[in-house]
Design a protein around this motif. Sequence first.
Motif, PDB file in Angstrom:
ATOM      1  N   THR A 120       0.854  -1.191   0.000  1.00 11.90           N
ATOM      2  CA  THR A 120       0.000   0.000   0.000  1.00 11.90           C
ATOM      3  C   THR A 120       0.889   1.239   0.000  1.00 11.90           C
ATOM      4  O   THR A 120       2.105   1.145  -0.168  1.00 11.90           O
ATOM      5  N   ASP A 121       0.289   2.400   0.184  1.00  6.84           N
ATOM      6  CA  ASP A 121       1.045   3.651   0.215  1.00  6.84           C
ATOM      7  C   ASP A 121       1.133   4.176   1.640  1.00  6.84           C
ATOM      8  O   ASP A 121       0.355   3.799   2.513  1.00  6.84           O
ATOM      9  N   MET A 122       2.099   5.064   1.853  1.00  7.71           N
ATOM     10  CA  MET A 122       2.219   5.721   3.140  1.00  7.71           C
ATOM     11  C   MET A 122       1.729   7.152   3.014  1.00  7.71           C
ATOM     12  O   MET A 122       1.931   7.816   1.993  1.00  7.71           O
ATOM     13  N   GLY A 123       1.059   7.606   4.056  1.00  6.13           N
ATOM     14  CA  GLY A 123       0.665   8.998   4.127  1.00  6.13           C
ATOM     15  C   GLY A 123       1.604   9.740   5.074  1.00  6.13           C
ATOM     16  O   GLY A 123       2.258   9.127   5.924  1.00  6.13           O
ATOM     17  N   PHE A 124       1.651  11.050   4.937  1.00 10.40           N
ATOM     18  CA  PHE A 124       2.584  11.833   5.750  1.00 10.40           C
ATOM     19  C   PHE A 124       1.883  13.064   6.324  1.00 10.40           C
ATOM     20  O   PHE A 124       0.952  13.611   5.721  1.00 10.40           O
ATOM     21  N   HIS A 125       2.375  13.463   7.491  1.00 11.02           N
ATOM     22  CA  HIS A 125       1.856  14.666   8.133  1.00 11.02           C
ATOM     23  C   HIS A 125       3.048  15.543   8.505  1.00 11.02           C
ATOM     24  O   HIS A 125       4.024  15.063   9.093  1.00 11.02           O
ATOM     25  N   TYR A 126       2.967  16.808   8.174  1.00 13.00           N
ATOM     26  CA  TYR A 126       4.085  17.732   8.408  1.00 13.00           C
ATOM     27  C   TYR A 126       3.628  18.900   9.276  1.00 13.00           C
ATOM     28  O   TYR A 126       2.613  19.537   9.004  1.00 13.00           O
ATOM     29  N   GLU A 127       4.389  19.142  10.362  1.00 11.27           N
ATOM     30  CA  GLU A 127       4.119  20.268  11.248  1.00 11.27           C
ATOM     31  C   GLU A 127       5.288  21.252  11.176  1.00 11.27           C
ATOM     32  O   GLU A 127       6.342  21.026  11.786  1.00 11.27           O
ATOM     33  N   PRO A 128       5.143  22.333  10.428  1.00 16.23           N
ATOM     34  CA  PRO A 128       6.260  23.285  10.260  1.00 16.23           C
ATOM     35  C   PRO A 128       6.748  23.874  11.568  1.00 16.23           C
ATOM     36  O   PRO A 128       7.927  24.239  11.690  1.00 16.23           O
ATOM     37  N   GLY A 129       5.884  23.959  12.573  1.00 20.99           N
ATOM     38  CA  GLY A 129       6.308  24.524  13.851  1.00 20.99           C
ATOM     39  C   GLY A 129       7.368  23.699  14.546  1.00 20.99           C
ATOM     40  O   GLY A 129       8.119  24.212  15.384  1.00 20.99           O
ATOM     41  N   LYS A 130       7.459  22.411  14.220  1.00 18.47           N
ATOM     42  CA  LYS A 130       8.470  21.537  14.816  1.00 18.47           C
ATOM     43  C   LYS A 130       9.713  21.395  13.940  1.00 18.47           C
ATOM     44  O   LYS A 130      10.717  20.845  14.365  1.00 18.47           O
ATOM     45  N   CYS A 131       9.627  21.878  12.703  1.00 13.18           N
ATOM     46  CA  CYS A 131      10.708  21.670  11.726  1.00 13.18           C
ATOM     47  C   CYS A 131      11.908  22.567  12.027  1.00 13.18           C
ATOM     48  O   CYS A 131      11.767  23.771  12.253  1.00 13.18           O
ATOM     49  N   THR A 132      13.102  21.990  12.011  1.00 12.11           N
ATOM     50  CA  THR A 132      14.348  22.750  12.221  1.00 12.11           C
ATOM     51  C   THR A 132      15.059  23.045  10.900  1.00 12.11           C
ATOM     52  O   THR A 132      16.163  23.586  10.905  1.00 12.11           O
ATOM     53  N   LYS A 133      14.439  22.640   9.810  1.00 15.44           N
ATOM     54  CA  LYS A 133      15.013  22.832   8.460  1.00 15.44           C
ATOM     55  C   LYS A 133      16.377  22.153   8.320  1.00 15.44           C
ATOM     56  O   LYS A 133      17.260  22.664   7.640  1.00 15.44           O
ATOM     57  N   CYS A 134      16.542  21.009   8.985  1.00 17.01           N
ATOM     58  CA  CYS A 134      17.828  20.292   8.915  1.00 17.01           C
ATOM     59  C   CYS A 134      18.052  19.638   7.563  1.00 17.01           C
ATOM     60  O   CYS A 134      19.187  19.376   7.169  1.00 17.01           O
ATOM     61  N   GLY A 135      16.964  19.325   6.858  1.00 17.93           N
ATOM     62  CA  GLY A 135      17.088  18.751   5.521  1.00 17.93           C
ATOM     63  C   GLY A 135      17.349  17.247   5.476  1.00 17.93           C
ATOM     64  O   GLY A 135      17.601  16.701   4.402  1.00 17.93           O
ATOM     65  N   ARG A 136      17.286  16.588   6.622  1.00 12.45           N
ATOM     66  CA  ARG A 136      17.580  15.149   6.613  1.00 12.45           C
ATOM     67  C   ARG A 136      16.577  14.364   5.767  1.00 12.45           C
ATOM     68  O   ARG A 136      16.933  13.390   5.110  1.00 12.45           O
ATOM     69  N   CYS A 137      15.322  14.789   5.798  1.00 14.79           N
ATOM     70  CA  CYS A 137      14.306  14.070   5.024  1.00 14.79           C
ATOM     71  C   CYS A 137      14.613  14.135   3.528  1.00 14.79           C
ATOM     72  O   CYS A 137      14.384  13.163   2.794  1.00 14.79           O
TER      73      CYS A 137
END
Length: 401
Positions: free
Chosen positions: A311-328
């Motif tokens: 099947t597929d995976m869904g994703f949820h993103y919360e910009p308030g927690k993001c440090t912009k590290c770029g690892r993803c």
Amino acid sequence: MFDKEKVKGASIGVKFCGYDLQSPFIVGSGPLTYGSEGMIRAYQAGVGAVVTKTIRLGAAINPAHHMAKINNEAILNCEKWADSDRFQWYEKEIPEAVKAGAIVIGSVGHTPMEAQAIVKDVEKAGAHIIELVSYTEDTLLPMLDYAKAHVNIPVICKLSGNWPDAAATAKKCYEHGADGICAIDSIGPTLMIDVEKRAPVMMSNDGYGWMTGAPIKPISMRINSQITRNIPGYKNLYGTGGVMKADDAIEYLMIGCNAVGICSVGILKGLDYVEKMCYQLSDRLAQLGFSSIQEAMGVALPNFPSTENITDMGFHYEPGKCTKCGRCETVCCYNARKVEFPEMKLDRTLCRSCGLCADVCPTHALTSFVEEQSAENAKRAAASKEFDALVKEQSPKLLEH
């Protein structure tokens, strides 16, 4: 020194081979348990039991540089068994550790002849349990048969992850009367080269050594799960290999282990850290909703899949927690993900639903979940199953050629 009054979360006491342990942690046979002093220090740090260095007919003579750091969570070694005389263990090391209150497991290896000469003396010295260690199954079982016939204390068998089917060996050990199982021993032979010296790091007779620590945990987890899932009535199983933090221990508990072995973490991070792990284990279990270790044991077993989940995976993103590290972005081999803060863009035509991007997010700004299987993915699942069946059918024919 470990203080039970500081355990504020879940209860971490366990019963193993009939003994009440103050925690599920068992210090495996190794440098930390070189003698009574080391075993007592480990007990005072909160471990539930200690395993002696493996006692043999002759004391070990180790080569220079027989331990090396692979990284901060792994060790390479070519260390042998106990480097002190067996009579010293009978007369001093075991009795002193027992007198101090430690639950002592006497490690005995590696041949039937040695088991016959040693196990009764280890029992007389006051050990609570005997752990048999051997290089092969065909010697381990005769050692077990002799020990069970000649001692009145529990006897457990330590298994190697290098054996073709360690779980099958565990089944045989139980059938021969083993009171418990330890799985697994170190993995090897392995090799590390010192690039400056242009030579192997280990000074063994062939340059090879044995690996312990975090890298072997997935191997040990798989073997322990095969034991708990396939051997009805298994008992007194302690999983060991790669436990470096409380969550590692909980993983072993969740697949049904009764206790958890540690060694490398105590060497690399010290026994003070092991004491902290006891408190952290209590807190973490409570955070997960458990009031005791017993409540956590085996909870993952009903959740093992019986078929692939296509099947597929869904994703949820919360910009308030993001440090912009770029690892993803870095770990996405398909260039499917792009952070354009405060937005996260995903190209669904490129994404393979591997899930690694969310796993490496340090702040959980990006999380994932498994979506319901669509009609299209159901067709893909059927095609995958059909191909697997075809390969299975053809494999014997291919081997004939």
